[in-house]
Design a protein around this motif. Structure first.
Motif, short mmCIF file in Angstrom:
data_model
loop_
_atom_site.label_atom_id
_atom_site.label_comp_id
_atom_site.label_asym_id
_atom_site.label_seq_id
_atom_site.Cartn_x
_atom_site.Cartn_y
_atom_site.Cartn_z
N ASN A 109 0.76 -1.42 0.29
CA ASN A 109 0.14 -0.39 0.31
C ASN A 109 0.78 1.22 -0.21
OD1 ASN A 109 -1.97 -0.77 0.10
ND2 ASN A 109 -3.47 0.02 2.09
N THR A 110 0.20 1.85 -0.55
CA THR A 110 1.09 3.93 -0.39
C THR A 110 0.64 3.96 1.30
OG1 THR A 110 0.07 4.34 -2.86
CG2 THR A 110 0.89 5.68 -0.83
N PHE A 111 1.37 4.42 1.84
CA PHE A 111 1.51 5.39 3.03
C PHE A 111 1.49 5.99 3.11
CE2 PHE A 111 5.50 2.53 3.45
CZ PHE A 111 5.03 1.44 3.38
N ASP A 112 -0.29 5.93 2.75
CA ASP A 112 -0.71 7.66 3.10
C ASP A 112 -2.07 7.39 4.15
OD1 ASP A 112 -1.12 8.64 -0.44
OD2 ASP A 112 0.74 8.87 1.23
N GLU A 113 -2.70 8.15 4.70
CA GLU A 113 -3.01 7.83 5.64
C GLU A 113 -4.69 7.03 5.02
OE1 GLU A 113 -6.04 10.70 9.47
OE2 GLU A 113 -4.80 12.03 7.80
N ASN A 114 -5.07 7.38 4.34
CA ASN A 114 -6.60 6.90 3.98
C ASN A 114 -6.14 5.04 3.39
OD1 ASN A 114 -5.13 7.65 2.02
ND2 ASN A 114 -6.91 6.44 0.50
N LYS A 115 -4.95 4.78 2.97
CA LYS A 115 -4.70 3.28 3.06
C LYS A 115 -4.27 2.64 4.31
CE LYS A 115 -3.63 3.55 -1.39
NZ LYS A 115 -5.05 3.06 -2.46
N GLY A 116 -4.33 2.58 5.29
CA GLY A 116 -5.10 2.36 6.55
C GLY A 116 -4.29 1.37 7.28
N VAL A 117 -2.95 1.56 7.14
CA VAL A 117 -2.03 0.90 7.14
C VAL A 117 -2.05 1.62 8.93
CG1 VAL A 117 0.12 0.51 7.62
CG2 VAL A 117 -0.64 0.95 4.81
N ALA A 118 -2.50 2.43 9.32
CA ALA A 118 -2.24 2.52 10.76
C ALA A 118 -3.02 1.33 11.47
CB ALA A 118 -2.36 4.31 11.20
N THR A 119 -4.12 1.25 11.18
CA THR A 119 -4.76 0.25 11.85
C THR A 119 -4.60 -0.70 11.83
OG1 THR A 119 -7.47 1.59 11.17
CG2 THR A 119 -7.29 -0.58 11.65
N LEU A 120 -4.16 -1.65 10.47
CA LEU A 120 -2.98 -2.78 10.67
C LEU A 120 -2.17 -3.00 11.38
CD1 LEU A 120 -2.84 -5.08 9.29
CD2 LEU A 120 -1.45 -4.39 7.55
N LEU A 121 -1.22 -2.07 11.91
CA LEU A 121 -0.41 -1.37 13.04
C LEU A 121 -1.06 -1.95 14.29
CD1 LEU A 121 2.33 0.77 11.56
CD2 LEU A 121 2.55 -1.64 11.36
N GLU A 122 -2.16 -1.27 15.05
CA GLU A 122 -2.95 -1.94 15.29
C GLU A 122 -3.94 -3.35 16.14
OE1 GLU A 122 -6.37 1.08 16.16
OE2 GLU A 122 -5.49 2.97 15.04
N ALA A 123 -3.45 -3.64 14.83
CA ALA A 123 -4.17 -4.95 14.64
C ALA A 123 -3.47 -5.49 14.67
CB ALA A 123 -4.92 -5.20 13.61
N ALA A 124 -2.41 -5.12 14.93
CA ALA A 124 -0.81 -5.92 14.74
C ALA A 124 -0.21 -6.27 16.78
CB ALA A 124 0.75 -5.77 13.96
#
Length: 432
Positions: free
Chosen positions: A203-218
């Motif tokens: 994914n592009t590392f932009d806010e709308n791409k949800g990577v921050a949510t994935l890190l919370e899940a991790a």
């Protein structure tokens, strides 16, 4: 041979540009069509140049104007100048390369379609999504809507990458919208899942791409004692914040960052499952890539995912921004022996039925056969008025007595429209 100009809005090889290149490969394999990819000059297009050279696909550069999605009342003067200069340059290039049909890739630029219409060449507008509408600030959405409609009125055919995208544009298109879903080339071989508890996200590392949510899940899974790896491939403005989050949550042994890669098949071969946490996706090419490689997908319900992933069959769909539900599904993938393999094979079958280059190729070739068999379609009176209105505005806006900002854009446009409708500027569009 019929020469088709595939006009890209960007010189890079990601997303919509990757699809344009894949279309060029399909056309090159026919006995009827010869593709020429046009990319904007001024940026280093090494990746696109490399793949075109390796596959003997002709590549041309053109002086692109600004993307109209950034325009507003204050910038319309500069934008008008750019679009006219870019249109003139493309007209000359279409003639130089002997172009017979034009594909304008994405709804970002007017010039590729306008230049084609001035030469009476048929135009196919290929719409890959509506993401920019959500991300790019718009001081005057009326202007954006007018320019969207103008571009669609210039086009003989409108093709959208998904039903979700098409449903957004149908109410404003004023002509039929066709759906040809995006696709990916099948890997040479589909290898069975061997990696254990290895998740990837491209994914592009932009806010709308949800990577921050994935890190919370991790983080949730790590605190529960799960042993797994998470590899993030991408780049973008949020990267430093995401790296800081990994350090703060002490996830360095679990999460690794990698640059973007064109060897995506190798990434999928080495993983158990793709996670796509994006908040909005008009299509979602990475999901199809994973399915082509026999890998399951866990995705947020973000639009595109809901036509690609069969919930409970080829993966799971979770609520967007819900780290708890995402962690639950990742845990289930790790806890259930054979689940990744079973879902991955179901995904591979779905890819073959719906998202293969063979299927897309048949649909595009049939479309181009119909377009090439007849001249560009005659525009309706409404289309002609809209084309003529904007042609006049682009040409004369710089001489407007009303300086930018002295009155709202909508008022200036309304006054110009009134002049045209009253016959004071009753010109016929150049291509008529």
């Amino acid at each position: 041979m019929i020469k088709i100009a595939l006009v890209s809005h960007s010189p890079y090889l990601t997303g919509a540009e990757k699809m344009l290149f894949q279309l060029a490969l399909i056309l090159k394999g026919t006995q009827t069509y010869m593709p020429v990819i046009f990319i904007p000059a001024g940026n280093p297009p090494e990746a696109m140049m490399k793949v075109c050279r390796e596959n003997a696909i002709e590549l041309a550069e053109y002086p692109a104007g600004g993307w109209y999605i950034w325009s507003d009342a204050q910038s319309l003067d500069r934008f008008s100048t750019q679009i006219l200069e870019s249109t003139a340059a493309l007209e000359a290039l279409y003639l130089q390369y002997g172009i017979d049909l034009v594909v304008a890739n994405t709804m970002t630029q007017i010039a590729p379609a306008l230049a084609a219409r001035r030469l009476s060449l048929p135009v196919c507008l290929w719409v890959h999504g509506i993401l920019d509408s959500y991300l790019i600030p718009q001081g005057d959405m009326t202007l954006r809507l007018l320019l969207d409609r103008y571009l669609m009125s210039l086009s003989d055919q409108i093709v959208c990458c998904s039903e979700w995208t098409a449903s957004y544009y149908r109410p404003i298109a004023a002509k039929p919208v066709r759906i040809i879903t995006n696709w990916v080339k099948a890997p040479e071989a589909v290898e069975p899942v061997s990696a254990k508890n290895a998740f990837v996200c491209l994914n592009t590392f932009d806010e709308n791409k949800g990577v921050a949510t994935l890190l919370e899940a991790a983080d949730i899974l790590a605190r529960k004692g799960y042993r797994f790896s998470l590899r993030l491939y991408g780049a973008g403005g949020e990267e430093s914040r995401l790296r800081a989050c990994v350090q703060e949550k002490k996830l360095e042994d679990i999460v690794q960052f990698f640059e973007r890669t064109n060897d995506v098949d190798a990434v999928y071969r080495s993983c158990t499952c793709l996670v796509q946490p994006s908040y909005i996706e008009s299509f979602g090419l990475t999901m199809v890539e994973a399915m082509a490689n026999g890998r399951p997908v866990i995705s947020a319900r973000n639009g595109g995912s809901e036509i690609i992933v069969q919930d409970g069959e080829t993966g799971w769909l979770v609520r967007k921004k819900d780290a708890g539900e995402l962690a639950q599904r990742m845990a289930e993938m790790m806890d259930t022996p054979g689940l990744a393999k079973r879902m991955g094979m179901a995904g591979r079958r779905r890819y073959e039925a719906l998202f293969s280059p063979e299927k897309a190729g048949r649909e595009f070739v049939a479309l181009f056969d119909a377009m090439a068999g007849e001249p560009a379609k005659a525009a309706s009176r409404t289309d002609i008025l809209l084309e003529d209105t904007w042609d006049w505005i682009f040409t004369h806006f710089r001489n407007d007595a009303y300086s930018a900002g002295r009155m709202p854009l909508s008022k200036r446009v309304e006054r110009k429209l009134r002049h045209i409708l009253s016959g004071l500027k009753n010109r016929i569009f150049k291509a008529r």
